[in-house]
Design a protein around this motif. Structure first.
Motif, PDB file in Angstrom:
ATOM      1  N   LEU A  71       2.312  66.817  16.630  1.00  9.13           N
ATOM      2  CA  LEU A  71       2.832  65.974  17.830  1.00  9.13           C
ATOM      3  C   LEU A  71       3.888  64.983  17.246  1.00  9.13           C
ATOM      4  CD1 LEU A  71       0.089  65.096  20.102  1.00  9.13           C
ATOM      5  CD2 LEU A  71       1.956  66.112  20.661  1.00  9.13           C
ATOM      6  N   VAL A  72       3.401  64.547  16.133  1.00 11.16           N
ATOM      7  CA  VAL A  72       4.396  63.300  15.711  1.00 11.16           C
ATOM      8  C   VAL A  72       5.071  63.570  14.287  1.00 11.16           C
ATOM      9  CG1 VAL A  72       3.912  61.028  14.892  1.00 11.16           C
ATOM     10  CG2 VAL A  72       2.441  61.880  16.763  1.00 11.16           C
ATOM     11  N   GLU A  73       6.301  63.191  14.022  1.00 14.38           N
ATOM     12  CA  GLU A  73       7.087  63.389  13.074  1.00 14.38           C
ATOM     13  C   GLU A  73       6.330  62.637  11.949  1.00 14.38           C
ATOM     14  OE1 GLU A  73       9.573  65.413  13.023  1.00 14.38           O
ATOM     15  OE2 GLU A  73      10.338  65.424  14.937  1.00 14.38           O
ATOM     16  N   SER A  74       6.106  63.515  10.531  1.00 19.26           N
ATOM     17  CA  SER A  74       5.579  62.598   9.537  1.00 19.26           C
ATOM     18  C   SER A  74       6.562  61.445   9.242  1.00 19.26           C
ATOM     19  CB  SER A  74       5.311  63.535   8.338  1.00 19.26           C
ATOM     20  OG  SER A  74       6.329  64.194   8.111  1.00 19.26           O
ATOM     21  N   ALA A  75       7.862  61.659   9.345  1.00 18.97           N
ATOM     22  CA  ALA A  75       8.951  60.575   9.080  1.00 18.97           C
ATOM     23  C   ALA A  75       9.229  59.841  10.187  1.00 18.97           C
ATOM     24  CB  ALA A  75      10.141  61.242   8.257  1.00 18.97           C
ATOM     25  N   GLY A  76       8.934  58.608  10.512  1.00 15.28           N
ATOM     26  CA  GLY A  76       9.228  57.762  11.432  1.00 15.28           C
ATOM     27  C   GLY A  76       8.486  57.766  12.748  1.00 15.28           C
ATOM     28  N   GLY A  77       7.416  58.740  12.859  1.00 15.97           N
ATOM     29  CA  GLY A  77       6.307  58.501  13.843  1.00 15.97           C
ATOM     30  C   GLY A  77       7.015  58.881  15.122  1.00 15.97           C
ATOM     31  N   GLY A  78       8.079  59.683  15.631  1.00  9.75           N
ATOM     32  CA  GLY A  78       8.449  60.040  16.741  1.00  9.75           C
ATOM     33  C   GLY A  78       7.750  61.139  17.123  1.00  9.75           C
ATOM     34  N   LEU A  79       7.770  61.638  18.597  1.00 10.58           N
ATOM     35  CA  LEU A  79       7.215  62.776  18.960  1.00 10.58           C
ATOM     36  C   LEU A  79       8.052  63.985  18.886  1.00 10.58           C
ATOM     37  CD1 LEU A  79       4.704  62.936  20.854  1.00 10.58           C
ATOM     38  CD2 LEU A  79       6.526  62.821  22.936  1.00 10.58           C
ATOM     39  N   ARG A  80       7.293  65.009  18.702  1.00 10.43           N
ATOM     40  CA  ARG A  80       7.946  66.330  18.465  1.00 10.43           C
ATOM     41  C   ARG A  80       8.161  66.849  19.884  1.00 10.43           C
ATOM     42  NH1 ARG A  80       5.233  70.119  15.326  1.00 10.43           N
ATOM     43  NH2 ARG A  80       7.164  71.168  15.055  1.00 10.43           N
ATOM     44  N   HIS A  81       9.053  66.417  20.502  1.00 11.68           N
ATOM     45  CA  HIS A  81       9.268  66.919  21.967  1.00 11.68           C
ATOM     46  C   HIS A  81       9.380  68.330  22.284  1.00 11.68           C
ATOM     47  CE1 HIS A  81       9.614  65.113  25.839  1.00 11.68           C
ATOM     48  NE2 HIS A  81       9.423  64.039  25.272  1.00 11.68           N
ATOM     49  N   ASP A  82      10.334  69.013  21.369  1.00 14.57           N
ATOM     50  CA  ASP A  82      10.515  70.508  21.840  1.00 14.57           C
ATOM     51  C   ASP A  82       8.990  71.364  21.461  1.00 14.57           C
ATOM     52  OD1 ASP A  82      13.086  69.985  22.150  1.00 14.57           O
ATOM     53  OD2 ASP A  82      13.760  70.670  20.131  1.00 14.57           O
ATOM     54  N   TRP A  83       8.492  70.760  20.681  1.00 15.23           N
ATOM     55  CA  TRP A  83       6.995  71.493  20.361  1.00 15.23           C
ATOM     56  C   TRP A  83       6.099  71.532  21.477  1.00 15.23           C
ATOM     57  CZ3 TRP A  83       1.865  70.039  20.095  1.00 15.23           C
ATOM     58  CH2 TRP A  83       1.110  70.875  19.706  1.00 15.23           C
ATOM     59  N   LEU A  84       6.305  70.092  21.962  1.00 11.74           N
ATOM     60  CA  LEU A  84       5.345  69.817  23.229  1.00 11.74           C
ATOM     61  C   LEU A  84       5.513  70.529  24.405  1.00 11.74           C
ATOM     62  CD1 LEU A  84       2.514  68.144  23.674  1.00 11.74           C
ATOM     63  CD2 LEU A  84       4.535  66.270  24.641  1.00 11.74           C
ATOM     64  N   LEU A 112       4.989  50.402  16.494  1.00 14.47           N
ATOM     65  CA  LEU A 112       4.976  49.037  15.990  1.00 14.47           C
ATOM     66  C   LEU A 112       5.491  48.650  14.458  1.00 14.47           C
ATOM     67  CD1 LEU A 112       1.323  48.539  17.201  1.00 14.47           C
ATOM     68  CD2 LEU A 112       3.117  47.495  18.303  1.00 14.47           C
ATOM     69  N   GLY A 113       5.994  49.814  13.898  1.00 13.07           N
ATOM     70  CA  GLY A 113       6.297  49.658  12.492  1.00 13.07           C
ATOM     71  C   GLY A 113       5.148  49.342  11.549  1.00 13.07           C
ATOM     72  N   LEU A 114       3.868  49.828  11.645  1.00 14.26           N
ATOM     73  CA  LEU A 114       2.905  49.514  10.863  1.00 14.26           C
ATOM     74  C   LEU A 114       2.621  50.704   9.910  1.00 14.26           C
ATOM     75  CD1 LEU A 114       0.147  48.574  13.578  1.00 14.26           C
ATOM     76  CD2 LEU A 114       1.477  47.021  12.076  1.00 14.26           C
ATOM     77  N   SER A 115       3.099  50.247   8.563  1.00 15.34           N
ATOM     78  CA  SER A 115       3.282  51.376   7.472  1.00 15.34           C
ATOM     79  C   SER A 115       1.798  51.277   6.755  1.00 15.34           C
ATOM     80  CB  SER A 115       4.339  51.473   6.653  1.00 15.34           C
ATOM     81  OG  SER A 115       4.701  50.243   6.474  1.00 15.34           O
ATOM     82  N   GLY A 116       1.829  51.991   5.867  1.00 12.58           N
ATOM     83  CA  GLY A 116       0.536  52.074   4.654  1.00 12.58           C
ATOM     84  C   GLY A 116      -0.477  53.215   5.082  1.00 12.58           C
TER      85      GLY A 116
END
Ligand code: GLU
Length: 368
Positions: free
Chosen positions: A19-32, A64-68
């Motif tokens: 559901l979520v791109e590993s880079a950036g954390g955006g939603l994979r819309h087309d897939w959904l 939220l830009g929380l990384s780690g």
């Protein structure tokens, strides 16, 4: 071997990595959107579908830009709160064009450990499905603490499948099945198409690795398979990354299917029959005959109530002479049952002072 086209009540687990791109954390819309197409097709031919979706924490941390590598509990709870609302909206938006209504259901481990809460979630999910709704289930990560949480959605999905009496559970994963060894490190590893029994050999084959975003590795999938198949639900592991992953599975995409050990109705009856009753309900001859024809136990047929039981508790059901006919889960407390014994279902509200359910013991909650 189970096949998706035969599913009557299907649970699909969607991992965060899908559901979520590993880079950036955006939603994979087309897939959904492609998943929603599959769900619409299934619903159109009468298959009831429950989605168990991860992604709240992954989405929320992107926002939220929380990384780690891993967040402290408080931060993942906060991320879940931010991500879950987006997750639910995303499902609603992709299902609506197909005329499908989405419902958000957030559960905690306690909801399955406590019988009353378990029966309550079962009833609600059943009602949603009967109304044609697509429930989107996730763990309530915002309130679940480390000690009392599922932690991974493979386990949650298996519990949901048991709760709703699903006949199939598909784990959409980042691997296309169960392998004899970890294919990432062992070139001789091969996928197994069908697993009829989870033997110690099979257990030894499950490594512990997961992907970056999802919590569950093969071990948790195997645990999910054990839970599901014991309750009469077939379980498939297949790769979810491709577009229209459920359609692909139906058309023969690689997968591993775990064979159910029984059917959901028999598994549930065994579960009910194995409990220690907290009381006894004696029924008249008319009710005894109705029960043997597969009917629910209505207050009108109750001759006597003994013991102290709460709602959802197991009770013995006996004939007027005290011979045990079976047992079931009571929808009323012992006190309430006494108050409505012998009365017509339409008099329940007058007898109790509040409305109640028509049956004392519903046929689905009975083992004779
Ligand atoms: N409930 C978690 C979430 O939605 C996911 C757990 C898992 O990945 O298995 O973020």
């Amino acid at each position: 071997m189970a096949a998706l086209k035969d599913a009557r009540r299907l649970v699909v687990k969607i991992g965060s990595a899908l559901l979520v791109e590993s880079a950036g954390g955006g939603l994979r819309h087309d897939w959904l959107e492609s998943l929603a197409e599959d769900v619409a097709q299934l619903r159109a031919r009468g298959t009831e579908v429950v989605l168990v979706s991860s992604g709240s924490i992954a989405l929320g941390r992107g926002v939220l830009g929380l990384s780690g590598a891993s967040l402290p509990l408080e931060q993942s709870q906060a991320a879940a709160a931010v991500g879950q609302i987006r997750l639910a909206r995303a499902y609603e938006e992709v299902l609506a064009p197909h005329g499908l209504v989405a419902a958000q259901v957030l559960v905690t481990l306690e909801d399955s450990a406590d019988r009353r809460r378990y029966l309550n979630s079962r009833a609600t999910l059943g009602t949603l499905l009967a109304l044609g709704v697509v429930p989107i289930v996730n763990e309530n990560d915002t309130v679940a603490t480390d000690e009392i949480r599922y932690g991974d959605n493979d386990r949650l999905a298996a519990q949901v499948a048991v709760t709703v009496g699903a006949d199939q559970l598909v784990l959409l994963s980042d691997v296309d099945g169960f392998y004899t060894a970890n294919p990432a490190v062992d070139a001789s590893a091969r996928r197994i198409d069908v697993i009829d029994a989870i033997t110690p050999e099979i257990e030894a084959m499950a490594g512990d690795a997961g992907s970056g975003l999802s919590k569950g590795g093969m071990k948790t999938k195997l645990m999910a398979a054990r839970t599901a198949t014991a309750a009469g639900c077939a379980l498939a592991i297949t790769r979810g990354m491709r577009q229209n992953p459920l359609l692909a599975l139906e058309k023969g995409a690689p997968a591993t299917w775990f064979t159910p050990q029984t059917d959901p109705a028999s598994a549930r009856k065994r579960w009910i029959a194995a409990m220690k009753p907290r009381g006894e309900i004696r029924v008249d001859a008319g009710a005894a005959a109705a029960l043997s024809r597969g009917k629910s136990l209505l207050p009108a047929g109750v001759a006597a109530v003994s013991g102290a039981f709460g709602r959802g508790d197991p009770v013995a059901i006996s004939d007027a002479a005290g011979a045990k006919l079976g047992q079931g889960l009571s929808r009323y407390t012992a006190e309430e049952a006494r108050a409505i014994a012998g009365r017509h279902s339409s008099d329940i509200e007058a007898a109790l002072g509040y409305p109640g359910r028509a049956a004392i013991v519903h046929r689905d909650d009975m083992a004779l």
